[in-house]
Scaffold this motif. Structure first.
Motif, mmCIF file in Angstrom:
data_model
loop_
_atom_site.group_PDB
_atom_site.id
_atom_site.type_symbol
_atom_site.label_atom_id
_atom_site.label_comp_id
_atom_site.label_asym_id
_atom_site.label_seq_id
_atom_site.Cartn_x
_atom_site.Cartn_y
_atom_site.Cartn_z
ATOM 1 N N ALA A 122 -5.826 5.410 7.650
ATOM 2 C CA ALA A 122 -6.677 6.088 6.672
ATOM 3 C C ALA A 122 -5.830 6.633 5.531
ATOM 4 C CB ALA A 122 -7.438 7.238 7.347
ATOM 5 N N GLY A 123 -6.415 6.724 4.394
ATOM 6 C CA GLY A 123 -5.738 7.324 3.236
ATOM 7 C C GLY A 123 -5.821 8.841 3.304
ATOM 8 N N ALA A 124 -5.154 9.494 2.359
ATOM 9 C CA ALA A 124 -5.182 10.955 2.322
ATOM 10 C C ALA A 124 -5.630 11.419 0.943
ATOM 11 C CB ALA A 124 -3.805 11.522 2.634
ATOM 12 N N PRO B 233 9.263 10.270 -2.023
ATOM 13 C CA PRO B 233 8.852 11.423 -2.824
ATOM 14 C C PRO B 233 8.177 11.051 -4.141
ATOM 15 C CG PRO B 233 11.229 11.460 -2.382
ATOM 16 C CD PRO B 233 10.674 10.263 -1.721
ATOM 17 N N VAL B 234 8.497 9.902 -4.694
ATOM 18 C CA VAL B 234 7.897 9.482 -5.956
ATOM 19 C C VAL B 234 6.374 9.354 -5.847
ATOM 20 C CG1 VAL B 234 8.152 6.986 -5.571
ATOM 21 C CG2 VAL B 234 8.171 7.880 -7.897
ATOM 22 N N TYR B 235 5.864 9.149 -4.635
ATOM 23 C CA TYR B 235 4.420 8.983 -4.427
ATOM 24 C C TYR B 235 3.707 10.311 -4.207
ATOM 25 C CZ TYR B 235 5.915 4.180 -4.077
ATOM 26 O OH TYR B 235 6.486 2.961 -4.344
ATOM 27 N N LYS B 236 4.450 11.398 -4.126
ATOM 28 C CA LYS B 236 3.897 12.760 -4.036
ATOM 29 C C LYS B 236 2.848 12.917 -2.935
ATOM 30 C CE LYS B 236 4.864 13.435 -8.871
ATOM 31 N NZ LYS B 236 4.352 13.561 -10.201
ATOM 32 N N GLY B 237 3.105 12.307 -1.785
ATOM 33 C CA GLY B 237 2.203 12.460 -0.648
ATOM 34 C C GLY B 237 0.962 11.586 -0.682
ATOM 35 N N GLN B 238 0.807 10.763 -1.716
ATOM 36 C CA GLN B 238 -0.362 9.879 -1.796
ATOM 37 C C GLN B 238 -0.313 8.870 -0.652
ATOM 38 O OE1 GLN B 238 -0.851 7.801 -5.540
ATOM 39 N NE2 GLN B 238 -2.259 6.329 -4.626
ATOM 40 N N ARG B 239 -1.469 8.634 -0.059
ATOM 41 C CA ARG B 239 -1.575 7.653 1.027
ATOM 42 C C ARG B 239 -2.851 6.862 0.834
ATOM 43 N NH1 ARG B 239 2.103 8.564 4.717
ATOM 44 N NH2 ARG B 239 1.105 7.329 6.312
ATOM 45 N N ASP B 240 -2.698 5.578 0.554
ATOM 46 C CA ASP B 240 -3.854 4.700 0.433
ATOM 47 C C ASP B 240 -4.225 4.158 1.809
ATOM 48 O OD1 ASP B 240 -3.752 5.043 -2.319
ATOM 49 O OD2 ASP B 240 -2.620 3.190 -2.657
ATOM 50 N N PRO B 241 -5.507 3.922 2.050
ATOM 51 C CA PRO B 241 -5.874 3.294 3.327
ATOM 52 C C PRO B 241 -5.374 1.846 3.343
ATOM 53 C CG PRO B 241 -7.792 3.482 1.903
ATOM 54 C CD PRO B 241 -6.665 4.170 1.194
ATOM 55 N N PRO C 113 0.809 -1.227 0.000
ATOM 56 C CA PRO C 113 0.000 0.000 0.000
ATOM 57 C C PRO C 113 0.840 1.275 0.000
ATOM 58 C CG PRO C 113 -0.166 -1.123 2.119
ATOM 59 C CD PRO C 113 0.629 -2.007 1.225
ATOM 60 N N VAL C 114 0.508 2.171 -0.905
ATOM 61 C CA VAL C 114 1.191 3.459 -0.992
ATOM 62 C C VAL C 114 0.904 4.249 0.284
ATOM 63 C CG1 VAL C 114 1.307 5.646 -2.256
ATOM 64 C CG2 VAL C 114 1.137 3.474 -3.501
ATOM 65 N N GLY C 115 1.961 4.802 0.846
ATOM 66 C CA GLY C 115 1.843 5.565 2.084
ATOM 67 C C GLY C 115 2.306 4.793 3.299
ATOM 68 N N SER C 116 2.450 3.479 3.179
ATOM 69 C CA SER C 116 2.978 2.690 4.291
ATOM 70 C C SER C 116 4.498 2.876 4.339
ATOM 71 C CB SER C 116 2.607 1.213 4.113
ATOM 72 O OG SER C 116 3.169 0.689 2.913
ATOM 73 N N PRO C 117 5.147 2.587 5.468
ATOM 74 C CA PRO C 117 6.595 2.767 5.553
ATOM 75 C C PRO C 117 7.318 1.987 4.445
ATOM 76 C CG PRO C 117 5.699 2.361 7.723
ATOM 77 C CD PRO C 117 4.586 2.123 6.738
ATOM 78 N N GLY C 118 8.171 2.692 3.725
ATOM 79 C CA GLY C 118 8.871 2.100 2.590
ATOM 80 C C GLY C 118 8.179 2.365 1.267
ATOM 81 N N MET C 119 6.903 2.694 1.333
ATOM 82 C CA MET C 119 6.110 3.031 0.144
ATOM 83 C C MET C 119 5.634 4.484 0.260
ATOM 84 S SD MET C 119 5.955 0.376 -1.876
ATOM 85 C CE MET C 119 4.584 0.812 -2.918
#
Length: 163
Positions: A161-163, A134-142, A125-131
């Motif tokens: 929670a996602g952002a 900067p390439v993810y541009k602040g995206q956070r999936d729940p 999941p994007v936003g988890s530690p290691g994911m």
């Protein structure tokens, strides 16, 4: 404390005394490593996000041993079902960790000591530690961190929670 005879000092007292005696940067790093929680990781040698997760864990006081041999065999040997699979598998304090589990959840696991196989964050999941670079541009999936029982069943340990 330092005036006591060394034979009456506990290991903790001795370490704290040495750290307080001004051992310098190298000595402090040595003492911190000695007190770090050992964690063993199996991962693919080409996986960048695994390296980022390892850095996250080091930052939070874990002493890491890495096996760049892939993780499928380790996951199987440690008894974790493939449905919880991710890109790396770890072992800490007798518990299996699968995927991008946050250090805080690992600390909670080690403190609470539930009867369980370990924790898993299936997938990547994007936003988890290691994911979360900067390439993810602040995206956070729940995503959920799952507590996996020895019987293979799981329940949510922590939800993010996602952002």
């Amino acid at each position: 404390m330092l005036l006591q005879s060394p034979r009456f000092l506990s290991r903790r007292q001795a370490l704290l005394g040495l750290m307080g005696a001004g051992m310098g940067v190298g000595g402090s790093a040595w003492a911190a490593k000695e007190l770090a929680t050992p964690l063993t990781v199996w991962k693919d040698p080409q996986c960048g996000c695994c390296g980022d997760w390892i850095d996250h864990m080091k930052t939070h006081g874990f002493a890491i041993t890495v096996h760049d041999t892939g993780n499928a065999a380790a996951r199987t040997r440690l008894g974790l079902d493939r449905r919880y699979a991710s890109c790396h598998t770890a072992l800490v304090g007798g518990y299996v960790l699968e995927g991008h589990v946050p250090a805080g959840d690992v600390r909670r696991l080690l403190k609470e000591k539930p009867v369980a196989l370990g924790l898993a964050v299936p997938g990547m999941p994007v936003g988890s530690p290691g994911m979360d670079g900067p390439v993810y541009k602040g995206q956070r999936d729940p995503y959920d961190v799952l507590l996996v029982g020895r019987d293979g069943r799981s329940r949510v340990f922590t939800s993010y929670a996602g952002a």
